[in-house]
Motif scaffolding. Sequence first.
Motif, short mmCIF file in Angstrom:
data_model
loop_
_atom_site.label_atom_id
_atom_site.label_comp_id
_atom_site.label_asym_id
_atom_site.label_seq_id
_atom_site.Cartn_x
_atom_site.Cartn_y
_atom_site.Cartn_z
N VAL A 259 0.84 -1.20 0.00
CA VAL A 259 0.00 0.00 0.00
C VAL A 259 0.88 1.25 0.00
CG1 VAL A 259 -1.71 1.34 1.30
CG2 VAL A 259 -1.95 -1.14 1.11
N VAL A 260 1.96 1.24 0.76
CA VAL A 260 2.88 2.38 0.78
C VAL A 260 3.38 2.67 -0.63
CG1 VAL A 260 5.14 3.18 1.55
CG2 VAL A 260 3.60 2.06 3.17
N ARG A 261 3.84 1.64 -1.29
CA ARG A 261 4.41 1.81 -2.63
C ARG A 261 3.36 2.34 -3.62
NH1 ARG A 261 5.30 -3.08 -3.39
NH2 ARG A 261 7.18 -3.15 -2.08
N THR A 262 2.15 1.76 -3.57
CA THR A 262 1.09 2.14 -4.50
C THR A 262 0.64 3.57 -4.27
OG1 THR A 262 0.31 -0.14 -4.64
CG2 THR A 262 -1.22 1.58 -5.31
N ARG A 263 0.37 3.92 -3.02
CA ARG A 263 -0.15 5.26 -2.71
C ARG A 263 0.90 6.34 -2.96
NH1 ARG A 263 -5.11 5.81 -0.35
NH2 ARG A 263 -6.29 3.87 -0.54
N LEU A 264 2.14 6.05 -2.65
CA LEU A 264 3.19 7.03 -2.90
C LEU A 264 3.36 7.28 -4.39
CD1 LEU A 264 5.33 8.84 -1.59
CD2 LEU A 264 6.93 6.91 -1.70
N ALA A 265 3.27 6.22 -5.18
CA ALA A 265 3.37 6.37 -6.64
C ALA A 265 2.22 7.21 -7.18
CB ALA A 265 3.38 4.99 -7.30
N GLU A 266 1.00 6.99 -6.65
CA GLU A 266 -0.16 7.80 -7.08
C GLU A 266 0.06 9.27 -6.75
OE1 GLU A 266 -2.87 6.92 -8.63
OE2 GLU A 266 -3.16 4.77 -8.38
N ALA A 267 0.55 9.54 -5.54
CA ALA A 267 0.79 10.92 -5.14
C ALA A 267 1.84 11.58 -6.02
CB ALA A 267 1.23 10.96 -3.68
N LYS A 268 2.91 10.84 -6.34
CA LYS A 268 3.97 11.41 -7.18
C LYS A 268 3.47 11.72 -8.59
CE LYS A 268 7.99 9.41 -4.82
NZ LYS A 268 9.12 8.44 -4.90
N GLN A 269 2.59 10.89 -9.12
CA GLN A 269 2.02 11.17 -10.44
C GLN A 269 1.23 12.47 -10.44
OE1 GLN A 269 -0.25 7.80 -11.78
NE2 GLN A 269 1.54 6.46 -12.02
N ILE A 270 0.43 12.66 -9.38
CA ILE A 270 -0.34 13.90 -9.28
C ILE A 270 0.60 15.10 -9.10
CG2 ILE A 270 -2.04 15.17 -7.90
CD1 ILE A 270 -3.35 12.45 -7.27
N ALA A 271 1.64 14.93 -8.27
CA ALA A 271 2.59 16.01 -8.04
C ALA A 271 3.29 16.41 -9.34
CB ALA A 271 3.62 15.59 -6.99
N ASP A 272 3.57 15.45 -10.19
CA ASP A 272 4.20 15.77 -11.48
C ASP A 272 3.27 16.61 -12.35
OD1 ASP A 272 6.49 14.40 -10.82
OD2 ASP A 272 5.91 12.54 -11.84
N ARG A 273 1.95 16.44 -12.16
CA ARG A 273 0.97 17.20 -12.96
C ARG A 273 0.80 18.62 -12.44
NH1 ARG A 273 -4.56 14.04 -13.45
NH2 ARG A 273 -5.04 15.96 -14.65
N VAL A 274 0.72 18.77 -11.12
CA VAL A 274 0.36 20.08 -10.56
C VAL A 274 1.55 20.88 -10.06
CG1 VAL A 274 -1.93 19.22 -9.93
CG2 VAL A 274 -0.10 19.19 -8.23
N GLY A 275 2.70 20.23 -9.84
CA GLY A 275 3.87 20.95 -9.32
C GLY A 275 3.72 21.29 -7.85
N GLU A 276 4.49 22.28 -7.42
CA GLU A 276 4.45 22.71 -6.02
C GLU A 276 3.24 23.62 -5.78
OE1 GLU A 276 6.26 21.60 -3.70
OE2 GLU A 276 8.09 20.82 -4.64
N MET A 277 2.40 23.22 -4.83
CA MET A 277 1.21 24.02 -4.49
C MET A 277 1.16 24.19 -2.97
SD MET A 277 -1.71 22.56 -7.08
CE MET A 277 -2.79 23.94 -6.65
N GLY A 278 1.29 25.43 -2.52
CA GLY A 278 1.37 25.67 -1.08
C GLY A 278 0.18 26.36 -0.48
N HIS A 279 -0.87 26.58 -1.26
CA HIS A 279 -2.01 27.34 -0.73
C HIS A 279 -3.33 26.68 -1.07
CE1 HIS A 279 0.65 30.58 0.49
NE2 HIS A 279 1.21 30.50 -0.69
N VAL A 280 -3.39 25.36 -0.93
CA VAL A 280 -4.63 24.63 -1.14
C VAL A 280 -5.16 24.22 0.23
CG1 VAL A 280 -5.70 22.62 -2.21
CG2 VAL A 280 -3.83 23.79 -3.38
N HIS A 281 -6.08 25.04 0.73
CA HIS A 281 -6.55 24.84 2.11
C HIS A 281 -5.36 24.66 3.05
CE1 HIS A 281 -10.78 24.90 1.24
NE2 HIS A 281 -10.64 23.97 0.31
N TRP A 282 -4.30 25.38 2.74
CA TRP A 282 -3.09 25.41 3.57
C TRP A 282 -2.39 24.05 3.65
CZ3 TRP A 282 -1.40 30.07 3.86
CH2 TRP A 282 -2.33 31.12 3.74
N LEU A 283 -2.51 23.28 2.59
CA LEU A 283 -1.70 22.08 2.42
C LEU A 283 -0.50 22.43 1.55
CD1 LEU A 283 -4.52 19.48 1.66
CD2 LEU A 283 -3.30 19.77 3.82
#
Length: 393
Positions: A259-283
């Motif tokens: 699960v760690v491997r799968t979820r981290l890979a999903e997050a990285k794919q999204i991060a590659d799409r949106v880049g650095e975002m620091g002001h999304v409901h303060w996330l």
Amino acid sequence: MPSDDDHPGSRISQQRKLAGYTQRGLAMKAGYSYSLVHQVESGHKAASPDFTAACARALRIDVAVLTGQPYMTELQQDRLAELIRPIRESLDLYDLGADPDVSTRETPRLVEAAATLCREVRATHLHKAARTLPHLITELTTAAHRKPSSELWAALGSTYRTAHDITIKLGFYDLSTIALDRMEWAAQRASDPVLSAVRQYMRGLVYHREGEHTIGLRLVDAGRQLLVQADETPESLAVAGQLHLGATVIAARARDEDVVRTRLAEAKQIADRVGEMGHVHWLSFGPTNCAAHEVSALTEMGRHGEAVAKAKEIHMPASWPASRRAHVWIDRGRSEMETGRNDAALVSITKARELAPQQTRYHPGARATIEGLVRRQRRTPDALGHISAWLGQ
């Protein structure tokens, strides 16, 4: 070695005996070795956050019983204890509607006040934020009832999220849970599924702290389902990515590497799409936060050498909030301590203290790391002794 018997190990011993378990029985139920239980209870080894959570779950008690939170002596020294009662009242009196004795600012100024308060917490100015919080909740509640708007309800939801952040950092977990309930109450009125999804992410992390991994993952997945109601935007994608990161850390504590491997890979794919975002409901979602969560996951899984190596590769931007940067240093320090890099671990916790002193003082990971370092030393160096005393150990 500290002579004080009031430490997590002694509390685990006391609660174990009250529950009628032997050390071997607790070890079996918690999923750890008898040797570790014996060493922790006797004070020869510090209780890590994951070990403490596992014991709390096995004993069916709140983890705060074992950690000794909130740390009232330190809170009184920092003059934070006196600020808790007004926060408690502001969370309790949410359903009274508009306060006839309160005058409110215009909506743009109130929205900015909510954002400013969140920035204060991310900069770990907890005393200032805690003092401002109760009146802002009252003012936003009054304004939202007098002239309801999605913008005002969302700002109130954000402020309840800030209340959660403050109370959980100070160890008042009962209040942090109430704050999340109030956050959903406001999010419903704002008709904001993204804000509701953020709330589910934070609920998941609460159960992660308690060692309830299955529940934590269910809550995170409930947040992902809420996002189906929202249009796909950079904001909703960032929250989806953050939900995957939350699942990564929860699964890591459960030692579920798939699960760690799968979820981290999903997050990285999204991060590659949106880049650095620091002001999304303060996330602070993006590639850097993915790397930080990978360090946290490796630390939780006990792969401390890999965690240290990954931590050294992270280049945290100066714009990143102090709270996040300090958290990375705390994770790094814990893994350095576990791999025998004692001097490096002390440096890491010291850097966390420099960035976010109040957060570090009340952080269970920082306290466990310093306790572990002290217990390893035949003679405590001055620098270590000073930070241990500052933590109240």
